[in-house]
Design an enzyme around this catalytic site. Structure first.
Site, short mmCIF file in Angstrom:
data_model
loop_
_atom_site.label_atom_id
_atom_site.label_comp_id
_atom_site.label_asym_id
_atom_site.label_seq_id
_atom_site.Cartn_x
_atom_site.Cartn_y
_atom_site.Cartn_z
N HIS A 1 137.46 92.18 38.74
CA HIS A 1 137.14 90.78 39.03
C HIS A 1 136.10 90.25 38.03
O HIS A 1 136.20 89.14 37.55
CB HIS A 1 136.58 90.63 40.44
CG HIS A 1 137.52 91.05 41.54
ND1 HIS A 1 137.28 92.14 42.34
CD2 HIS A 1 138.68 90.52 41.98
CE1 HIS A 1 138.26 92.26 43.23
NE2 HIS A 1 139.12 91.30 43.04
N MET B 1 139.97 87.82 46.57
CA MET B 1 139.87 88.07 48.02
C MET B 1 138.59 88.86 48.33
O MET B 1 138.47 89.47 49.40
CB MET B 1 141.10 88.81 48.52
CG MET B 1 142.38 87.99 48.32
SD MET B 1 143.70 88.40 49.46
CE MET B 1 144.01 90.11 49.03
N GLY B 2 137.66 88.87 47.38
CA GLY B 2 136.38 89.55 47.63
C GLY B 2 136.47 91.05 47.44
O GLY B 2 137.42 91.55 46.84
N ALA B 3 135.45 91.78 47.96
CA ALA B 3 135.30 93.22 47.71
C ALA B 3 135.37 93.43 46.19
O ALA B 3 136.18 94.20 45.68
CB ALA B 3 136.36 94.04 48.44
N ARG C 1 141.65 98.03 47.29
CA ARG C 1 142.30 98.95 48.22
C ARG C 1 142.07 100.42 47.87
O ARG C 1 142.39 101.29 48.68
CB ARG C 1 143.80 98.67 48.29
CG ARG C 1 144.15 97.37 49.01
CD ARG C 1 145.64 97.24 49.24
NE ARG C 1 145.95 96.16 50.15
CZ ARG C 1 146.36 94.94 49.76
NH1 ARG C 1 146.50 94.65 48.48
NH2 ARG C 1 146.63 94.02 50.66
N GLY D 1 144.54 88.62 36.90
CA GLY D 1 144.63 89.96 36.30
C GLY D 1 146.07 90.40 36.13
O GLY D 1 146.88 90.24 37.04
N SER E 1 141.04 98.53 42.15
CA SER E 1 141.61 97.72 43.22
C SER E 1 140.71 97.84 44.43
O SER E 1 140.15 98.91 44.70
CB SER E 1 143.01 98.25 43.56
OG SER E 1 143.41 97.75 44.83
N VAL F 1 141.54 96.39 34.28
CA VAL F 1 140.36 97.25 34.12
C VAL F 1 140.60 98.52 34.94
O VAL F 1 141.05 98.45 36.09
CB VAL F 1 139.08 96.52 34.59
CG1 VAL F 1 137.87 97.43 34.50
CG2 VAL F 1 138.87 95.27 33.76
N HIS G 1 135.02 94.10 42.22
CA HIS G 1 134.81 95.26 41.36
C HIS G 1 134.85 94.79 39.91
O HIS G 1 134.98 93.58 39.65
CB HIS G 1 135.86 96.35 41.66
CG HIS G 1 137.27 95.84 41.66
ND1 HIS G 1 137.89 95.39 40.52
CD2 HIS G 1 138.17 95.68 42.66
CE1 HIS G 1 139.13 95.01 40.81
NE2 HIS G 1 139.33 95.17 42.12
P1 AMP Z 1 142.28 90.27 44.53
O1 AMP Z 1 140.88 90.07 44.98
O2 AMP Z 1 142.76 91.68 44.63
O3 AMP Z 1 143.22 89.25 45.09
O4 AMP Z 1 142.27 90.00 42.96
C1 AMP Z 1 141.76 88.80 42.43
C2 AMP Z 1 142.12 88.76 40.96
O5 AMP Z 1 141.58 89.88 40.29
C3 AMP Z 1 143.65 88.80 40.73
O6 AMP Z 1 143.98 87.91 39.69
C4 AMP Z 1 143.87 90.23 40.33
O7 AMP Z 1 145.01 90.41 39.52
C5 AMP Z 1 142.59 90.53 39.56
N1 AMP Z 1 142.37 91.97 39.50
C6 AMP Z 1 142.40 92.85 40.53
N2 AMP Z 1 142.20 94.11 40.08
C7 AMP Z 1 142.04 94.01 38.73
C8 AMP Z 1 141.81 94.97 37.68
N3 AMP Z 1 141.70 96.26 37.94
N4 AMP Z 1 141.69 94.51 36.42
C9 AMP Z 1 141.80 93.18 36.16
N5 AMP Z 1 142.03 92.24 37.09
C10 AMP Z 1 142.14 92.65 38.35
#
Ligand code: AMP
Length: 291
Positions: free
Chosen positions: A38, A31-33, A188, A148, A186, A177, A35
């Protein structure tokens, strides 16, 4: 510049071409943003695929009413720089109206596990997740997809959907991570004030302490590990609500705190937590193999 595909049709055409060339394609849905969490998924994909596609789409159907869809962090310029540095092959950037055209009516519901843990607090969340992930799979047609373990329940839901619907993709679940102090990365986390941020590693501390109880066989029932987590979370000055914090069967996500640890000997169990710090909802988990 990373090649951007902005419509599902353009994305499908790109993938079909690569598929005909015999290329393997890894998909990292986000969903972007972005780190380092990702980026670790992108690295895992690059290691085992010819090509890596990242999608950025803030999916409205996985946000419940009153959640943070509108204010979810968005940093397109920063994301592009990171993706260029990471060396991906294509970025899928659909518009909401392209993914959910007028009259959209088809949703995927993974029954049972979707209603536990986060699902009990976020009505419809996993239906939104399963639906968008299925759409991304049909659009990008990846050979491999990367998620993740930080969102452990999401991994379990997607694994079930892929198995139940015979979707031809190999799933990879990658380790969480963390920041230097243990806080799971995260998008957030940027909502936290500096004082809340200092308190936030308590989630990981609670998980680690409970995990040690299990791995060093210092308990009879899992309830002792769950109580220890609860006790630590309650001691935090900034946690305003503990939504859940217990020990769960790693596949069914049933709460197993009333069971003897010995009944899971040799098997993995999930320690999982969701809390609110102020109005920010944080989740974390650890998978532990019971000795
Ligand atoms: P999101 O952008 O939050 O929807 O996350 C996209 C993908 O990145 C999802 O599969 C998450 O589980 C993964 N993800 C988010 N935070 C972490 C993290 N700290 N370590 C590893 N994977 C992550």
């Amino acid at each position: 510049m990373v090649e951007s595909l902005k419509t599902p049709d353009a994305m499908q055409q790109w993938s079909q071409k690569k598929y005909k060339m015999g290329k393997t394609v890894g998909l990292v849905p986000t969903m972007g943003a972005l780190h380092r969490g990702h980026i670790s998924l992108i690295e895992a994909s690059k290691q085992e695929n010819d090509l890596t596609v990242v999608s950025i789409f803030v999916n409205p159907t996985q946000f419940s009413a009153g959640e943070d869809f509108e204010k979810y962090p968005r940093d397109f310029a920063g994301d592009c720089k990171k993706l260029e540095q990471a060396g991906i092959d294509a970025l899928f950037l659909p518009k909401t109206s392209d993914m959910y055209s007028e009259g959209f009516a088809t949703y995927i519901e993974v029954r049972g596990i979707s209603n536990r843990l986060c699902g009990a607090y976020r009505a419809g969340h996993f239906t939104g997740v399963a639906t968008i992930v299925a759409k991304l799979f049909n659009t990008v047609m990846p050979t491999h997809a990367y998620f993740g373990l930080k969102d452990y329940q999401q991994c379990v839901v997607i694994r079930k959907m892929v198995s139940d619907l015979n979707i031809p993709v190999t799933l990879r679940f990658c380790d969480t991570v963390r920041e230097h102090d243990g806080l799971a990365m995260s998008s957030r986390n940027t909502y936290l004030t500096s004082e809340q941020r200092l308190d936030a590693p308590i989630l990981y501390k609670a998980l680690c302490k409970a995990s040690l109880l299990i791995s060093e066989r210092r308990l009879v029932k899992f309830r002792e590990a769950a109580s220890l987590m609860q006790q630590l979370l309650k001691s935090s000055a900034h946690i305003s609500e503990i939504q859940y914090g217990s020990v769960y069967d790693s596949e069914t996500l049933d709460d197993i705190s009333e069971q003897d640890a010995s009944s899971y000997s040799g098997k993995p169990v999930a320690l999982a937590i969701a809390v609110k710090i102020g109005s920010t909802r944080l989740i974390d988990n650890l998978i532990v193999t019971v000795p």
